[in-house]
Scaffold this motif. Structure first.
Motif, PDB file in Angstrom:
ATOM      1  N   SER A 120     -12.460  50.339  30.080  1.00 43.82           N
ATOM      2  CA  SER A 120     -11.416  50.033  31.003  1.00 43.82           C
ATOM      3  C   SER A 120     -10.209  51.078  30.815  1.00 43.82           C
ATOM      4  O   SER A 120     -10.075  51.986  30.113  1.00 43.82           O
ATOM      5  N   TYR A 204     -11.025  47.601  35.552  1.00 43.43           N
ATOM      6  CA  TYR A 204      -9.690  46.753  35.002  1.00 43.43           C
ATOM      7  C   TYR A 204      -9.007  47.440  34.143  1.00 43.43           C
ATOM      8  O   TYR A 204      -9.532  48.247  33.548  1.00 43.43           O
ATOM      9  N   PRO A 207     -10.725  43.673  31.151  1.00 47.66           N
ATOM     10  CA  PRO A 207     -11.735  42.587  31.825  1.00 47.66           C
ATOM     11  C   PRO A 207     -11.358  41.341  31.303  1.00 47.66           C
ATOM     12  O   PRO A 207     -10.385  41.037  30.458  1.00 47.66           O
ATOM     13  N   GLY A 208     -11.783  40.380  31.886  1.00 47.27           N
ATOM     14  CA  GLY A 208     -11.578  38.873  31.935  1.00 47.27           C
ATOM     15  C   GLY A 208     -11.961  38.416  30.210  1.00 47.27           C
ATOM     16  O   GLY A 208     -12.896  38.809  29.897  1.00 47.27           O
ATOM     17  N   HIS A 209     -11.023  37.690  29.694  1.00 46.88           N
ATOM     18  CA  HIS A 209     -11.358  37.215  28.244  1.00 46.88           C
ATOM     19  C   HIS A 209     -10.445  36.374  27.997  1.00 46.88           C
ATOM     20  O   HIS A 209      -9.261  35.906  28.628  1.00 46.88           O
ATOM     21  N   TRP A 265      -8.957  32.190  30.378  1.00 47.32           N
ATOM     22  CA  TRP A 265      -9.493  33.414  30.696  1.00 47.32           C
ATOM     23  C   TRP A 265      -8.472  34.068  31.550  1.00 47.32           C
ATOM     24  O   TRP A 265      -7.789  33.630  32.430  1.00 47.32           O
ATOM     25  N   ARG A 267      -6.976  38.313  32.762  1.00 54.02           N
ATOM     26  CA  ARG A 267      -7.414  39.819  32.822  1.00 54.02           C
ATOM     27  C   ARG A 267      -6.338  40.567  33.359  1.00 54.02           C
ATOM     28  O   ARG A 267      -5.208  40.073  33.797  1.00 54.02           O
TER      29      ARG A 267
END
Length: 334
Positions: A120, A204, A207-209, A265, A267
């Motif tokens: 990242s 990113y 990232p998406g989480h 979710w 990001r």
């Protein structure tokens, strides 16, 4: 193996290969929409109205912004200033704090976790801060104002966090201190730094989480937006309201609420021209605390959705899973 810091002062002509996300997982910034999230005025004299608005925001969004939050403008300016100063220190100075061990009480690191398919475009300094006297001695001595500024900010943010947890508890029909007692034993701060990125559509910042904690209080960069939230199947960009903090629910409140409230979710994206900083404050249980849905929120018609688990068990699973997998909470369903 140590991962490289991105805040080295270098300006890249193109994105290094190790930061490029797979074609199937890139930001697709043209497919991001604008949508306002709820804005709650904590200065409202009607507590019941604040509780109602908080409950509605938690039920429908999982994210909201707050104004008149009690954190001074001076504290905000100082914490943002000392954050920027820290990440502009010489690399050799910062590397004294570098670690990939997720359980360390203070560590400088870069990518989201050690299982990322690509790094990242972010560096972060994460440290524990409650109770202050247990952790301040481990904090950086440079910049010289770091400990004074951060301790003041942590104290003000804790007051805000506990206040918000009261509103969330009441909105669920629980005793005012229920979530605080169940889920807010620890407080952690993460200082985020996102340098200018040569190809922001390929990577990113994060990232998406979903967040593994109970509650997150984010002080965003007012000049450079970067937070995006996935809601109703689409990514939406969050524009910070002036002087507002962005609040989001973590997985532990979703579990305690028996899915009445959701951890969404989200990001962070990066910018090609400007660096961006933010300060995230997390409230979480201790490792040995057992997480379960509140009894008042379960019934024969709606039994507990999640099995009992300890926070330590949850966090270990969260930090070891593949970043692109489903929400970690799915692994703890009954």
């Amino acid at each position: 193996m140590m991962k490289s810091l991105v805040s080295t002062g270098n300006r890249y002509e193109s994105l290094p290969e190790q930061y490029k996300r797979p074609l199937s997982d890139r930001p697709n910034l043209s497919q991001v929409f604008k949508e306002a999230i709820p804005l709650i005025d904590l200065g409202c004299p009607d507590r019941a109205e604040i509780v109602r608005q908080t409950g509605e925001a938690c039920r429908l969004y999982g994210f909201f912004q707050v104004i008149n939050h009690g954190i001074s403008g001076a504290s905000v300016q100082e914490i943002m200033g000392v954050t920027r100063e820290f990440f502009h220190l010489p690399v050799e100075e910062k590397m004294k704090l570098y670690s990939v061990d997720p359980v360390k009480k203070i560590r400088l690191s870069t990518s989201f976790n050690n299982n990322e398919t690509a790094h990242s475009w972010r560096d972060f300094l994460r440290f524990s801060c409650y109770p202050l006297e247990n952790f301040m001695h481990e904090w950086p001595s440079s910049p010289t104002a770091f400990k004074e500024v951060v301790s003041k900010y942590c104290t003000e943010v804790q007051e805000l966090g506990l206040q918000l947890l009261e509103y969330i508890s009441e909105s669920l029909g629980l005793e005012r201190k229920h979530i605080e007692k169940a889920l807010a034993e620890e407080q952690t701060i993460v200082l985020n730094f996102y340098p200018p990125c040569p190809e922001p559509d390929l990577t990113y910042g994060i990232p998406g989480h979903t967040d593994p904690y109970a509650l997150t209080i984010l002080l965003p960069d007012q000049e450079v937006a970067g937070l995006q939230v996935r809601r109703a199947g689409k990514w939406i960009a969050i524009d910070p309201h002036p002087s507002a903090f962005i609040i989001n629910l973590g997985d532990q409140i979703q579990a305690l609420s028996n899915d009445k409230y959701k951890s969404l979710w989200h990001r962070a994206i990066v910018n090609s021209d400007k660096e961006r900083i933010s300060v995230a404050s997390f409230f979480s249980p201790g490792n040995n605390v057992v997480i379960r849905p509140a009894e008042q929120l379960t019934s024969n018609e709606l039994p507990a959705i999640y099995r009992d688990y300890t926070y330590g068990e949850y966090y270990k699973k969260f930090m070891s899973k593949d970043v692109d997998d489903e929400c970690c909470l799915e692994l703890f369903r009954s």
